[in-house]
Motif scaffolding. Structure first.
Motif, PDB file in Angstrom:
ATOM      1  N   GLY A  24       0.822  -1.215   0.000  1.00  0.00           N
ATOM      2  CA  GLY A  24       0.000   0.000   0.000  1.00  0.00           C
ATOM      3  C   GLY A  24       0.852   1.259   0.000  1.00  0.00           C
ATOM      4  N   LEU A  25       1.875   1.261   0.833  1.00  0.00           N
ATOM      5  CA  LEU A  25       2.749   2.448   0.912  1.00  0.00           C
ATOM      6  C   LEU A  25       3.368   2.764  -0.444  1.00  0.00           C
ATOM      7  N   LEU A 191       3.933   7.508  15.756  1.00  0.00           N
ATOM      8  CA  LEU A 191       4.644   8.207  16.830  1.00  0.00           C
ATOM      9  C   LEU A 191       4.896   9.669  16.496  1.00  0.00           C
ATOM     10  N   THR A 192       4.767  10.019  15.219  1.00  0.00           N
ATOM     11  CA  THR A 192       4.958  11.410  14.810  1.00  0.00           C
ATOM     12  C   THR A 192       3.816  11.811  13.880  1.00  0.00           C
ATOM     13  N   GLU A 193       3.778  13.088  13.587  1.00  0.00           N
ATOM     14  CA  GLU A 193       2.759  13.577  12.672  1.00  0.00           C
ATOM     15  C   GLU A 193       2.923  12.922  11.297  1.00  0.00           C
ATOM     16  N   LYS A 194       4.177  12.863  10.862  1.00  0.00           N
ATOM     17  CA  LYS A 194       4.477  12.236   9.572  1.00  0.00           C
ATOM     18  C   LYS A 194       3.978  10.798   9.562  1.00  0.00           C
ATOM     19  N   GLY A 195       4.208  10.112  10.670  1.00  0.00           N
ATOM     20  CA  GLY A 195       3.735   8.735  10.790  1.00  0.00           C
ATOM     21  C   GLY A 195       2.224   8.673  10.735  1.00  0.00           C
ATOM     22  N   GLY A 196       1.584   9.599  11.424  1.00  0.00           N
ATOM     23  CA  GLY A 196       0.127   9.630  11.442  1.00  0.00           C
ATOM     24  C   GLY A 196      -0.454   9.831  10.056  1.00  0.00           C
ATOM     25  N   GLN A 197       0.169  10.744   9.305  1.00  0.00           N
ATOM     26  CA  GLN A 197      -0.313  11.003   7.937  1.00  0.00           C
ATOM     27  C   GLN A 197      -0.152   9.770   7.062  1.00  0.00           C
ATOM     28  N   THR A 198       0.975   9.098   7.229  1.00  0.00           N
ATOM     29  CA  THR A 198       1.218   7.900   6.425  1.00  0.00           C
ATOM     30  C   THR A 198       0.187   6.828   6.737  1.00  0.00           C
ATOM     31  N   LEU A 199      -0.093   6.693   8.016  1.00  0.00           N
ATOM     32  CA  LEU A 199      -1.063   5.682   8.440  1.00  0.00           C
ATOM     33  C   LEU A 199      -2.436   5.994   7.841  1.00  0.00           C
ATOM     34  N   GLU A 200      -2.761   7.269   7.873  1.00  0.00           N
ATOM     35  CA  GLU A 200      -4.039   7.695   7.328  1.00  0.00           C
ATOM     36  C   GLU A 200      -4.104   7.383   5.833  1.00  0.00           C
ATOM     37  N   LYS A 201      -3.020   7.746   5.146  1.00  0.00           N
ATOM     38  CA  LYS A 201      -2.933   7.538   3.702  1.00  0.00           C
ATOM     39  C   LYS A 201      -3.029   6.055   3.343  1.00  0.00           C
ATOM     40  N   SER A 202      -2.542   5.214   4.236  1.00  0.00           N
ATOM     41  CA  SER A 202      -2.527   3.781   3.945  1.00  0.00           C
ATOM     42  C   SER A 202      -3.938   3.205   3.966  1.00  0.00           C
ATOM     43  N   GLY A 203      -4.875   3.990   4.443  1.00  0.00           N
ATOM     44  CA  GLY A 203      -6.257   3.531   4.401  1.00  0.00           C
ATOM     45  C   GLY A 203      -6.622   2.597   5.548  1.00  0.00           C
ATOM     46  N   MET A 204      -5.684   2.405   6.487  1.00  0.00           N
ATOM     47  CA  MET A 204      -6.017   1.524   7.613  1.00  0.00           C
ATOM     48  C   MET A 204      -6.873   2.280   8.614  1.00  0.00           C
ATOM     49  N   LYS A 205      -7.812   1.556   9.181  1.00  0.00           N
ATOM     50  CA  LYS A 205      -8.719   2.210  10.129  1.00  0.00           C
ATOM     51  C   LYS A 205      -8.037   2.410  11.473  1.00  0.00           C
ATOM     52  N   PRO A 206      -8.205   3.593  12.065  1.00  0.00           N
ATOM     53  CA  PRO A 206      -7.662   3.805  13.408  1.00  0.00           C
ATOM     54  C   PRO A 206      -8.325   2.852  14.395  1.00  0.00           C
ATOM     55  N   SER A 207      -7.566   2.422  15.365  1.00  0.00           N
ATOM     56  CA  SER A 207      -8.137   1.511  16.352  1.00  0.00           C
ATOM     57  C   SER A 207      -7.780   1.980  17.754  1.00  0.00           C
TER      58      SER A 207
END
Ligand code: SF4
Ligand code: SF4
Ligand code: FES
Lengths: 376, 142
Positions: A24-25, A191-207
């Motif tokens: 995905g990334l 752990l960082t904002e950059k990480g958060g954005q990447t996670l969001e972009k990856s389409g995975m649902k927050p848990s």
């Protein structure tokens, strides 16, 4: 900030789910490449630079092996940077070494997305081969290690990992969390904002955060810390003189593999392989004549004391030095015990923060007065 | 048996401490002959390896002499030296060579008397401590 996404997997399917995440990334253009431990054709798992989404199937981030410190690979990839974005999946000790190398300008983190992981230990390279031959998988390793069992029939994780008090990654953007996630799930933590954005972009649902994580991490870190202090005390009781140190180093053949393997031995060219140490025949004869004999090669103790002085401030306790020694010298406790003292003297901790200045990179007028004991 | 005479390897900065040693000489202040003086341009150029090597080759003590903070002719070489000395002391201390054998002192060009005092004190201290633990290791230490 702590955001999580849950990655559930069926038995035998952990790496498949992780592969989907990395695919995905690459597919969504979050990164141009992923550096990740990956199964090689026949055996071994090695860090592999993947640039094509269709080549992610073999990823195996939790494989209990680190053939070469990933910090050295990070340096190769970024000290003369490509300008393209790379996600790097590294163990906690490798990230701590990366932090030190970044301060030394031997790693450039500008275009890097650091992905850490929970580390329950690694096997020596040769033991990992046995582990694979015996059908070992990362999933089984994780399950057993989380239950407290890391040993195989005739091998166990390396000594460095047994006394490593940092089972989780700090200073990463994302982290792959296996501790406290329960069976059949790992979590990806931002752990960082950059990480958060990447996670969001990856389409995975927050848990939700994995319920038992904090406590489980604390417990493991505490057990490791206790083991560390015990090991330190034993080592210091044994190696408390130069004579005992010489005994410890008696098997050394000055091959310098330990400094090649060490991720934070930062000199481009080690002085011990320069002409400074290509002594003349006359010099050797003079030394021999001082006491009637001379062990060859020379400069063994000199080398190790110099290395302790040069890099113990940055030692991250990864144990690659011990792993690299062809003569079975267990160097890790020597370097870690020394590092504890040198780092404490400067209130420094290798890998703790990118902002902390390395002690030998600065100076101040009104400090360390006790060294000379003189005031004007 | 004759008294133990410690060997002290002394790295003296050219501008301050070495000049102080010169001054002590011309002022006819006598100080113990145990110092083997090596003149360096600045205390900040004493590589930790020089110190390690001196000990490995049988020095009982190492003394680094530099200009007082603020007076270094290369602005801050002495402050860098001080951090290095603190670092190296932490390393060597663990195996038996501590602060007592490894000194850094600020001695200005005009301080010939202080130079003598430091030489006397260090020689006395080392006589009390006895030979360096590395001494009887001979070639093993190299
Ligand atoms: S000295 Fe050994 S344990 Fe320390 S960082 Fe280097 S390889 Fe790792
Ligand atoms: S790897 Fe082992 S034998 Fe080689 S220099 Fe280091 S301690 Fe000595
Ligand atoms: S010039 Fe004297 S210590 Fe730097």
């Amino acid at each position: 900030m702590a955001e999580y996404a849950k990655l559930s997997f069926q038995k035998g399917g952990l790496n498949k789910e992780l592969a989907a995440f990395f695919r995905g990334l690459l597919e969504n253009g979050a990164v141009d490449g992923v550096l990740v431990p990956m199964a090689q054709n026949h055996k071994w798992v090695r860090l592999t630079l993947v640039t094509s989404a269709s080549h992610t199937a073999g990823v195996d981030p939790f494989a209990p092996v680190a053939a070469v410190s990933g910090a050295k690979i990070a340096s190769s990839l970024t000290s003369r940077p490509s300008g393209r974005t790379i996600a790097m999946v590294l163990r906690p000790c490798e990230i701590r070494a990366v932090v030190e190398l970044a301060k030394l300008k031997q790693v450039n983190l500008d275009d890097v997305l650091l992905i850490g992981m929970d580390c329950l230990g690694r096997y020596e390279n040769t033991d990992f081969v046995k582990f694979q031959e015996q059908g070992g998988t990362s999933e089984a390793f994780l399950e057993n290690a989380l239950a407290g069992k890391t040993s195989g029939p005739d091998f166990d994780i390396v000594g460095a990992c047994k006394i490593c008090e940092f089972p989780t990654a700090a200073n990463a953007d994302l982290s792959l969390c296996a501790i406290g996630g329960g069976n059949g799930a790992v979590f990806i933590e931002a752990l960082t904002e950059k990480g958060g954005q990447t996670l969001e972009k990856s389409g995975m649902k927050p848990s939700e955060a994995p319920a038992g994580r904090n406590e489980a991490v604390k417990k493991l870190a505490a057990a490791r810390l206790e083991a560390r202090d015990k090991k330190f005390a034993e080592f210091r009781a044994e190696v408390n003189s130069f004579e005992a140190l010489a005994d410890k180093l008696a098997g050394c053949v000055n091959c310098y593999n330990c400094r090649v393997a060490c991720p934070v031995c930062y000199c481009k060219e080690c002085v011990f392989i320069t002409d400074t140490f290509r002594h003349t025949g006359e010099q050797f004869m003079m030394w021999a004549e001082q006491s009637g004999m001379l062990k060859m090669p020379t400069d063994t103790m000199f080398y190790h004391l110099t290395r302790l002085t040069h890099m113990s401030l940055f030692c991250v306790g990864c144990g690659q030095c011990t792993s690299a020694c062809p003569n079975g010298l267990d160097l890790m406790p020597l370097f870690r015990t020394c590092a504890e003292k040198t780092q404490a003297r400067f209130d420094y901790q290798a890998g703790r923060s990118l902002e902390e200045e390395q002690p030998m990179a600065g100076f101040a007028t009104d400090e360390l007065i006790e060294v000379t004991g003189q005031v004007k | 048996m004759s008294e133990f005479e410690p060997k002290i390897v002394a790295f003296f900065c050219n501008w301050c401490t070495f000049t102080a040693a010169d001054l002590a000489g011309t002022s006819r202040l006598s100080y113990p002959p145990n110092l083997k003086i090596i003149r360096v341009m600045c205390s900040g150029m004493v590589d930790p390896k020089y110190v390690i090597k001196a000990f490995l080759n049988g020095a009982d003590g190492v003394l680094i002499g530099g200009c007082w903070p603020g007076d270094c002719h290369y602005i801050n070489g002495n402050l860098k030296a001080r951090r290095r000395v603190a670092l190296l002391t932490e390393v060597l201390k663990q195996y038996g060579i501590g602060e007592e054998r490894f000194w850094l002192r600020w001695i200005a060009a005009s301080e010939g008397t202080m130079l003598r005092e430091v030489a006397v004190q260090m020689t006395a201290k080392l006589k009390e401590l006895g030979p360096s633990p590395l001494k009887n290791m001979g070639q093993m230490a190299i």
